[in-house]
Design an enzyme around this catalytic site. Structure first.
Site, PDB file in Angstrom:
ATOM      1  N   ASP A 229      -1.195  -1.233  -2.886  1.00  0.00           N
ATOM      2  CA  ASP A 229      -1.212  -2.319  -1.601  1.00  0.00           C
ATOM      3  C   ASP A 229       0.272  -1.855  -0.993  1.00  0.00           C
ATOM      4  OD1 ASP A 229      -1.863  -5.003  -0.213  1.00  0.00           O
ATOM      5  OD2 ASP A 229       0.263  -5.307  -1.042  1.00  0.00           O
ATOM      6  N   GLU A 298      -2.968   2.333   0.540  1.00  0.00           N
ATOM      7  CA  GLU A 298      -3.070   1.457   1.605  1.00  0.00           C
ATOM      8  C   GLU A 298      -1.837   1.681   2.477  1.00  0.00           C
ATOM      9  OE1 GLU A 298      -3.419  -2.726   3.898  1.00  0.00           O
ATOM     10  OE2 GLU A 298      -1.691  -2.240   2.175  1.00  0.00           O
TER      11      GLU A 298
HETATM   12  C1  NOJ Z   1      -1.616  -5.622   2.425  1.00  0.00           C
HETATM   13  C2  NOJ Z   1      -3.002  -6.461   1.930  1.00  0.00           C
HETATM   14  O1  NOJ Z   1      -4.145  -5.764   2.457  1.00  0.00           O
HETATM   15  C3  NOJ Z   1      -2.779  -7.711   2.505  1.00  0.00           C
HETATM   16  O2  NOJ Z   1      -4.031  -8.567   2.577  1.00  0.00           O
HETATM   17  C4  NOJ Z   1      -1.616  -8.316   2.131  1.00  0.00           C
HETATM   18  O3  NOJ Z   1      -1.314  -9.756   2.904  1.00  0.00           O
HETATM   19  C5  NOJ Z   1      -0.383  -7.644   2.432  1.00  0.00           C
HETATM   20  N1  NOJ Z   1      -0.477  -6.257   1.908  1.00  0.00           N
HETATM   21  C6  NOJ Z   1       0.810  -8.201   1.293  1.00  0.00           C
HETATM   22  O4  NOJ Z   1       0.562  -7.853  -0.101  1.00  0.00           O
END
Ligand code: NOJ
Ligand code: MG
Length: 605
Positions: A229, A298
């Site tokens: 993430d 991501e």
């Molecule tokens: C990316 C995630 O996809 C999102 O949903 C989240 O709010 C943020 N990172 C913080 O972890």
């Protein structure tokens, strides 16, 4: 016509004579051609009637997912969490949140998935923990070795002697400063996201060691990989320099107010990916089951910033070019056949040689695909993405064309929106794409027996639901399933890609491989009919046969059209193949021709 048998023979000869076939179309690892299905656990399937989705609910649907053609599921965070940001605020990385079940439920899920050949990917959040994590509590009290696990700063005194945060950095969630004062520690801590999502100091070696332990723990428990993430946000400028003002017309507390040159995309983020990749490689070298464990990453950024993760060892850095580029979100207006072709080429040209391409159509952070592009484009994007080479990631519900659900300010839970105001929250909220999965037309859309559920069910569930789409002769779901089957043919996995824009309105792409049945996707972006020649695809026979067509199309599986003049209905999306292919051995599903009889009965024609 060359028969299938003789074409296969030709490939074999070529392989022996030139020794090239294996090299070019080398045996691929499971993760290089997989379809990843993202599950939003809170709203996928509730097994115990408490109105919240859970692990046993997911397990109960694995057979269905298998049937749909899904080979990998990625489950968004299920770890212990106060759920300020739906689990992206973890308070214990090694345990399951009770609202989702137990570790035993998780082990059962993995075991059942394994029986069905489904790989499980978990969502790992390395940038921050919840402020309720034990480590943060100890850090706040300066207990070693946790004292420096997080980014702390005592702040600076301004001219009036008032203590202020060390710089102007802002929280992504629009709550103003990214620094929060801790009375206990008498210092500020950094939070890129919500106030209770506390940023680790990943310049501390001890924290890096913790990340490796967490990764190994879940790999030991049977997951095939992790989705990592928020990578661009991991490191911030060590000198803590102020960020320049962006000039965007937003309030000074909104994230967009600053240009994030010191808190995003630092090269150290990439170097950390290399450390993790080494860890994965080491782990893989010790396993004996032949299953390569992998890292999906991501990060929203420019294409160059995103594809650079490949160079640093990400197996799959998510490609969001069907959702947005680094400055705008895409919708039906900004996209066109030329843009679609451009998106595809951009990624393929930017990724390093030998890397595995990937395509994402939606996720929990963006409006649903059917809402962004219009429901009439659901088949269009599913056909294109499923038949592009490499990995396709689909967000749960997009396969049935679920749309965003309108929620009032009072019904909104997403911190990114709640930190704004009733006049602006719609532009920030991510709740509309997170409402319950629409299984059928019973109570709460078959998601739960409870009428009180996490985020209200979309009112269109009575007609827009999986059961209805399974029963219909044709539906988004059936088309998704058909395209998934075609994706699993030899040409779907290994075929060369050619993309063409014809006139203003038509996009076409082929997958071709010597000795194998070819595939052709053709779409009409316009709502009016158009007649085009597909003669550019000269390796296909002069008559083309239909393998799948969009839900509004009159063409059926097995119908033929002339290559030199095809009339496409408005918003048409077709999957075609040559009409001279035959299948002498119906057990060989790796060839397109062998699937045609089953596609016909599947679509009831
Ligand atoms: C990316 C995630 O996809 C999102 O949903 C989240 O709010 C943020 N990172 C913080 O972890
Ligand atoms: Mg439940």
């Amino acid at each position: 016509m060359v028969t299938l048998a003789s074409r296969r023979f030709a490939v074999a000869i070529f392989a022996i004579a030139a020794g090239l076939v294996l090299q070019v179309h080398a045996e691929k690892q499971w993760w290089q051609t997989t379809t990843v299905y993202q599950i939003w656990p809170r709203s996928f399937k509730d097994s115990d009637g408490d109105g919240i989705g859970d692990l046993n609910g997911i397990t109960s649907k694995l057979e269905h997912l298998n049937d749909m053609g899904v080979e990998t599921i990625w489950i968004s965070p299920i770890f212990k969490s106060p759920q300020v940001d739906t689990g992206y605020d973890v308070s214990d990385y090694l345990d399951i949140d009770p609202m989702y079940g137990t570790l035993e439920d998780f082990d059962n899920l993995v075991a059942r998935a394994k029986e069905l050949g489904i790989k499980v990917i978990l969502d790992y959040v390395p940038n921050h923990t919840s402020s309720e994590h034990e480590w943060f509590k100890l850090s706040e009290n300066s207990v070693d070795p946790y004292t420096d696990y997080y980014v702390w700063h005592e702040g600076v005194l301004d001219a009036n002697g008032t203590r202020r945060p060390p710089n102007n950095w802002l929280s992504v969630f629009n709550s103003g400063s990214a620094w929060e004062w801790s009375d206990k520690r008498q210092a500020y801590y950094l939070h890129q996201f919500a106030v209770s999502q506390v940023d680790f100091d990943l310049r501390n070696e001890l924290v890096i060691e913790e990340t490796k332990k967490i990764i190994s723990y879940w790999l030991d428990r049977g997951v095939a990989g992790l989705r990592i993430d928020a990578l661009p946000h991991i490191y911030e400028d060590a000198e803590l320099r102020d960020e320049p003002i962006s000039g965007l017309p937003v309030p000074p507390t909104d994230y967009g107010y600053l240009d994030h040159i010191y808190t995003k995309h630092l090269i150290e983020n990439y170097e950390l990916v290399r450390i993790w990749r080494d860890h994965f490689d080491e782990y893989n070298s010790k396993t004996t089951d032949g299953l390569e464990r992998v890292m999906f990453t991501e990060g929203y950024g420019t294409t160059a910033q995103t594809t650079l993760y490949y160079d640093y060892g990400a197996h799959i850095p998510f490609n969001f070019l069907f959702i947005s580029n680094s400055t705008v979100s895409y919708n039906a207006e900004t996209q066109s056949p030329a843009e679609i072709k451009h998106n595809i080429e951009q990624w393929l040209q930017s990724m390093p040689e030998g890397a595995t391409p990937n395509w994402v159509i939606g996720n929990h952070d963006n409006m649903r695909m059917a809402t962004r592009f219009g429901s009439e484009k659901v088949d269009t994007f599913n056909f294109i993405l499923l038949l592009l080479p490499g990995v396709m990631t689909v967000y749960n519900g997009d396969e049935i064309g679920m749309t965003d659900t309108y929620l009032t300010w009072e019904q909104t839970a997403d911190p990114q929106a709640c930190n704004t105001d009733p006049g602006r929250y719609q532009g920030y909220t991510r709740d509309p794409q997170r409402t319950p999965f629409q299984w059928d037309n019973s109570t709460s859309a078959g998601f739960s027996t409870n009428t009180r559920v996490y985020l209200k069910v979309n009112e269109n569930y009575r007609t827009l639901n999986l059961a209805a789409q399974k029963a219909a002769d044709k539906s988004y779901y059936k088309n998704f399933q058909a395209a998934s089957r075609l994706r699993n043919t030899t040409v779907g996995r290994d075929g060369d890609l050619k993309t063409v824009v014809i006139g203003e309105d038509v996009f076409a792409m082929s997958r071709e491989l010597d000795g194998h049945d070819p595939l052709l996707v053709v779409i009409n972006w316009s709502k009016s009919p158009v007649t085009v020649s597909l003669d550019e695809f000269s390796n296909f026979s002069e008559k083309l046969q239909v393998l799948a067509s969009d839900v509004n199309n009159d063409l059926k599986v097995g119908d033929t059209v002339s290559r030199d003049s095809v009339t496409l209905q408005g918003n048409a999306a077709l999957i075609l193949t040559s009409s001279d292919i035959t299948c002498s051995d119906y057990s060989d599903v790796s060839e397109v021709a062998c699937l045609i009889p089953s596609l016909k009965s599947f679509f009831n024609v």
